[in-house]
Design a protein around this motif. Structure first.
Motif, PDB file in Angstrom:
ATOM      1  N   THR A 121       0.829  -1.213   0.000  1.00  0.00           N
ATOM      2  CA  THR A 121       0.000   0.000   0.000  1.00  0.00           C
ATOM      3  C   THR A 121       0.857   1.254   0.000  1.00  0.00           C
ATOM      4  OG1 THR A 121      -0.138  -0.317   2.394  1.00  0.00           O
ATOM      5  CG2 THR A 121      -2.046  -0.959   1.084  1.00  0.00           C
ATOM      6  N   LEU A 122       2.134   1.095  -0.279  1.00  0.00           N
ATOM      7  CA  LEU A 122       3.061   2.220  -0.209  1.00  0.00           C
ATOM      8  C   LEU A 122       3.656   2.573  -1.569  1.00  0.00           C
ATOM      9  CD1 LEU A 122       4.518   4.157   1.660  1.00  0.00           C
ATOM     10  CD2 LEU A 122       6.196   2.377   2.138  1.00  0.00           C
ATOM     11  N   LEU A 123       4.029   1.555  -2.340  1.00  0.00           N
ATOM     12  CA  LEU A 123       4.716   1.830  -3.601  1.00  0.00           C
ATOM     13  C   LEU A 123       3.783   2.144  -4.774  1.00  0.00           C
ATOM     14  CD1 LEU A 123       7.691  -0.659  -3.234  1.00  0.00           C
ATOM     15  CD2 LEU A 123       7.812   1.837  -3.293  1.00  0.00           C
ATOM     16  N   GLY A 155       4.275   7.621  -1.330  1.00  0.00           N
ATOM     17  CA  GLY A 155       3.109   6.754  -1.147  1.00  0.00           C
ATOM     18  C   GLY A 155       2.090   7.074  -2.206  1.00  0.00           C
ATOM     19  N   ARG A 173       7.130   6.152   6.209  1.00  0.00           N
ATOM     20  CA  ARG A 173       6.747   4.780   5.865  1.00  0.00           C
ATOM     21  C   ARG A 173       7.805   4.157   4.954  1.00  0.00           C
ATOM     22  NH1 ARG A 173       0.946   4.592   3.269  1.00  0.00           N
ATOM     23  NH2 ARG A 173       1.107   2.367   3.705  1.00  0.00           N
ATOM     24  N   MET A 174       8.270   4.930   3.987  1.00  0.00           N
ATOM     25  CA  MET A 174       9.293   4.419   3.063  1.00  0.00           C
ATOM     26  C   MET A 174      10.539   3.971   3.838  1.00  0.00           C
ATOM     27  SD  MET A 174       8.510   4.755  -0.259  1.00  0.00           S
ATOM     28  CE  MET A 174       7.137   5.426  -1.183  1.00  0.00           C
ATOM     29  N   ARG A 233      12.398   8.597  -4.707  1.00  0.00           N
ATOM     30  CA  ARG A 233      11.906   7.244  -4.925  1.00  0.00           C
ATOM     31  C   ARG A 233      13.075   6.300  -5.227  1.00  0.00           C
ATOM     32  NH1 ARG A 233       6.767   4.371  -5.665  1.00  0.00           N
ATOM     33  NH2 ARG A 233       5.999   6.154  -4.529  1.00  0.00           N
ATOM     34  N   TYR A 275      -0.142   9.865   7.827  1.00  0.00           N
ATOM     35  CA  TYR A 275       0.355   8.503   8.042  1.00  0.00           C
ATOM     36  C   TYR A 275       0.975   8.349   9.424  1.00  0.00           C
ATOM     37  CZ  TYR A 275       0.352   7.884   2.889  1.00  0.00           C
ATOM     38  OH  TYR A 275       0.011   7.794   1.567  1.00  0.00           O
ATOM     39  N   ARG A 280       9.765  13.895  -5.207  1.00  0.00           N
ATOM     40  CA  ARG A 280       9.252  12.518  -5.167  1.00  0.00           C
ATOM     41  C   ARG A 280      10.066  11.606  -6.080  1.00  0.00           C
ATOM     42  NH1 ARG A 280       4.057   9.629  -4.673  1.00  0.00           N
ATOM     43  NH2 ARG A 280       3.964   7.991  -6.237  1.00  0.00           N
TER      44      ARG A 280
END
Ligand code: SF4
Lengths: 218, 488
Positions: free
Chosen positions: A149-151, A208, B236-237, B203, B280, B199
């Motif tokens: 649910t993140l990538l 996300g 989260r990443m 990434r 989050y 982003r």
């Protein structure tokens, strides 16, 4: 020579010399006068959940269970999403035909690269919190590993009405056993990610999934 | 890009300027003041709305305060319990007496994994220990992944706000920075485009990193669960994708039980970003093992670095309640005018004014000046979600600063006009009435009477005060008066 652990514990004990010898942690009073449960009016709870999720710039739909597969199919089609990540334990009936399903499996895990290149992910959830418009994932069936649910850039999440609790304390109470006994990871999601770092302008979707869509099923 | 080193602050070796000296510089920067004014006003207004929505806000504050008090009074018990829970869940616990020890532990883990890069989610604790600089010296690049942190890292600057560290930069400056540093060809100055550039750049970093580094908002003694509260998803990443995760946290971040989140997860988001809930929050407990969910290896570093000294001071102890929400910054009239840099610390604003001198120890001119960077208006105490009585601690610390000079000094130092002045100031500041009178007098009686350390011709307590408070010009309105008006 004393270890770092011994030294720190010694420092802590010296620093708290004023605490009486026989005092136990539970002897320090904690007044919990705050609300622990809502007033129990279900309909209002789900309405509030829907309204609060929508306020976070997430798209919200309400529908009956029979319409679910159709609704999912239409939503994906409208957004032009073809490569859909599906976690283990997601009810088969939720996945519409005509999309390429990328199934994550304990024996065949999708790589981060595949997740990154997918169009979106379809999951269930553990809970919804009406008070805050929060979706709670606990890595249970139909939700999968956190990376799922993140990538992907899009998250479509199905919430059943009976999964919605009213207040924040109810959610932590319901999650207690999972965390304590199984140690599963828990993620709170309240709208898509956001930043206000540039001149305090709110931008939705930093890392996300940049879009979050929620289906509330009655 | 190569991460730049941030300028030194109270936690770096060497001395920092006093608040007055730095504030004078900040006050000259009108862009900064405009940005800050806009930001703090917006957040202030939104926060009030978010808090008003909860009829039980005061009960939550009281529970939060009491839980922190319970934890701090029995911190040894809770630390041992946390170590046991984390270990049971498959994590490894390390103890670090000071910044250097913490940095060496993190660098050691990264080197063992053969990592020459780590991805980081914003953590003030790692700013405090100067982890990035240390890693750099060992040949390891630490990439900040919060948008604001990325911006200030690229610019080689310090954070000016706990929550919105790049609040002093405008979009044109950020665009220029990204064009120069991020290897992008074409870029508008729209916040959406700037965000997207970050982003894409980050990434790649997330997908390739072997080691993630985070701080912690809370750690549960009972279960070993760690939580990171955030908005952007980089948390989260960092805590999910790299196979190895290292979390550095101050020993005061413990909460006793999982259920206690029901208090703190209501207090923090509303106080911090003025939201019902932040986008989050991640909660993880050790490693997931078989399930393949998240890192295979988890290290928790427990940092003291002066915290036990704060704990030892019965009045100062409440400082460790802090959950770093930054509400006190946004309501502070001094902070609104000077910005964060004037505090020369990773902890700016009212909380920084009490935390910094206690962590680094009394007796350094820069940090010692911080407890004076306040008009004692009390707004910070009113908003603090864990009820830290910041004015009380400020006054207490002023006393400690003065006493330190007396006890530590020779007869000559004790008779030093500055020291005499500090004593008078402590008295003046300990009584809000006296303070207001003194400020009023200072405006009428002209400020710079006693320049150069001479105790001048002003009467009574004020004489001493002017000797060191060379903070000219005296504002037409005192902060306190201004604040009274502001709140109507
Ligand atoms: S002192 Fe209180 S208001 Fe200030 S950052 Fe800490 S918790 Fe928030």
């Amino acid at each position: 020579m004393a270890t770092a652990k011994e030294t720190i514990l010694w420092r802590v004990r010296r620093a708290t010399r004023d605490v009486p010898e026989g005092e136990r942690p539970g002897d320090v009073p904690v007044e919990r006068g705050y609300r622990k449960e809502g007033d129990g009016a279900r309909a209002g709870t789900v309405d509030r959940f829907a309204a609060h999720v929508a306020e976070y710039e997430a798209t919200v739909h309400r529908l009956s269970g029979d319409d679910l597969p159709d609704a999912v199919g239409k939503i994906l089609e409208k957004r032009g999403l073809r490569r859909l990540v599906v976690p283990p334990g997601l009810p088969e009936g939720w996945v519409p035909g005509g999309v390429e399903v990328l199934r994550d499996d304990a024996n065949a895990r999708l790589s981060n690269g595949v997740l990154d290149a997918s169009d979106g992910v379809l999951t269930g959830c553990a809970l919804g919190i009406a008070q805050t418009g929060t979706i709670v994932l606990d890595a249970g069936p139909g939700q999968g590993r956190r990376a799922l649910t993140l990538l992907p850039d899009y998250h479509l999440c199905v919430v059943r009405e009976e999964q919605v609790v009213d207040l924040v304390p109810e959610a932590f109470a319901r999650l207690e056993a999972t965390v304590r006994d199984e140690g599963r990871a828990v993620t709170f999601i309240s709208g898509p990610s956001a930043t206000s770092d540039i001149e305090l302008n709110r931008v939705e979707g930093v890392h996300g999934p940049r879009a979050l869509e929620v289906l509330i099923v009655g | 890009m190569t991460p730049r080193t941030k300028p030194p602050d109270a936690f770096s070796p060497g001395e920092t300027p006093t608040f007055e000296v730095s504030a004078r510089e900040s006050l000259r920067d009108s862009q900064l003041r405009r940005n800050l004014g806009k930001a703090t006003q917006t957040i202030r207004r939104k926060r009030a709305v978010a808090v008003e929505e909860l009829p039980d806000w005061e009960e939550l504050r009281e529970a939060g305060r009491a839980l922190k008090e319970r934890t701090l009074r029995h911190l040894d018990t809770y630390l041992l319990q946390l170590e046991e829970s984390v270990t049971r869940a498959g994590g490894v616990v390390h103890w670090a007496r000071d910044a250097d020890e913490a940095n060496r532990i993190v660098a050691g883990i990264a080197k063992e994994k053969g990592a020459d890069e780590v991805v980081k989610v914003k953590s003030i604790a790692t700013d405090e220990t100067k982890l990035n600089e240390h890693l750099e010296s060992e040949g390891i690049h630490a990439f900040e992944t919060d948008l604001a942190e990325l911006i200030i890292q690229l610019a080689g600057e310090n954070s000016s706000h706990i929550l919105v560290p790049a609040i002093h930069k405008n979009r044109a400056e950020i665009r220029e920075l990204f064009l120069r540093e991020l290897d992008v060809e074409d870029l508008s100055d729209e916040p959406k485009d700037l965000t997207n550039a970050a982003r894409l750049y980050l990434r790649k970093k997330f997908l390739n990193a072997k080691v993630g580094v985070s701080g912690a908002n809370f750690a549960v003694a009972e279960t070993g669960t760690i939580s990171v509260v955030e908005s952007e998803g980089n948390g989260r990443m960092c805590t999910t994708l790299p196979p190895v995760l290292v979390t550095l946290m101050g020993i005061e971040k413990i909460i006793p039980r999982w259920r206690d989140f029901e208090v703190f997860m209501q207090l923090l988001p509303r106080s911090s970003t003025a939201e019902r809930m932040n986008p989050y929050t991640s909660f993880w407990t050790g490693v997931s093992g078989e399930a393949g969910d998240g890192p295979q290896e988890f290290h928790l570093v427990l940092l003291d670095n002066g915290r036990t000294d704060v704990l030892a001071d019965e009045i100062g102890r409440q400082t460790l309640n802090c959950i770093r929400c930054s509400a006190c910054l946004n309501v502070c009239p001094v902070y609104e005018r000077t910005g964060g840099h004037a505090y020369n610390s990773v902890y700016p604003g009212p909380i920084g004014a009490i935390l910094t001198p206690q962590l680094v120890g009394i007796g350094k001119p820069g940090p010692d000046s911080l407890p004076y960077a306040s008009s004692l208006c009390g707004a910070c105490y009113q908003v603090c979600p864990v009820k830290i009585n910041i004015p009380e601690v400020l006054v207490h610390l002023r006393g400690r600063v003065v006493r330190h000079k007396q006890d530590g000094g020779t007869l000559r130092q004790r008779l030093d006009p500055e020291n005499v002045a500090m004593q008078a100031m402590a008295k003046t500041f300990s009584d809000p009435k006296l303070y207001e009178n003194a400020q009023g007098l200072a405006r009428v009686g002209q400020w710079p009477f006693a320049r150069g350390g001479k105790i001048g011709s002003l009467p009574g307590r004020l004489a001493g005060w002017t000797a060191v408070r060379d903070l000219k010009p005296v504002p037409k309105q005192s902060f306190r008066e201004w604040w009274k008006e502001e709140r109507g």
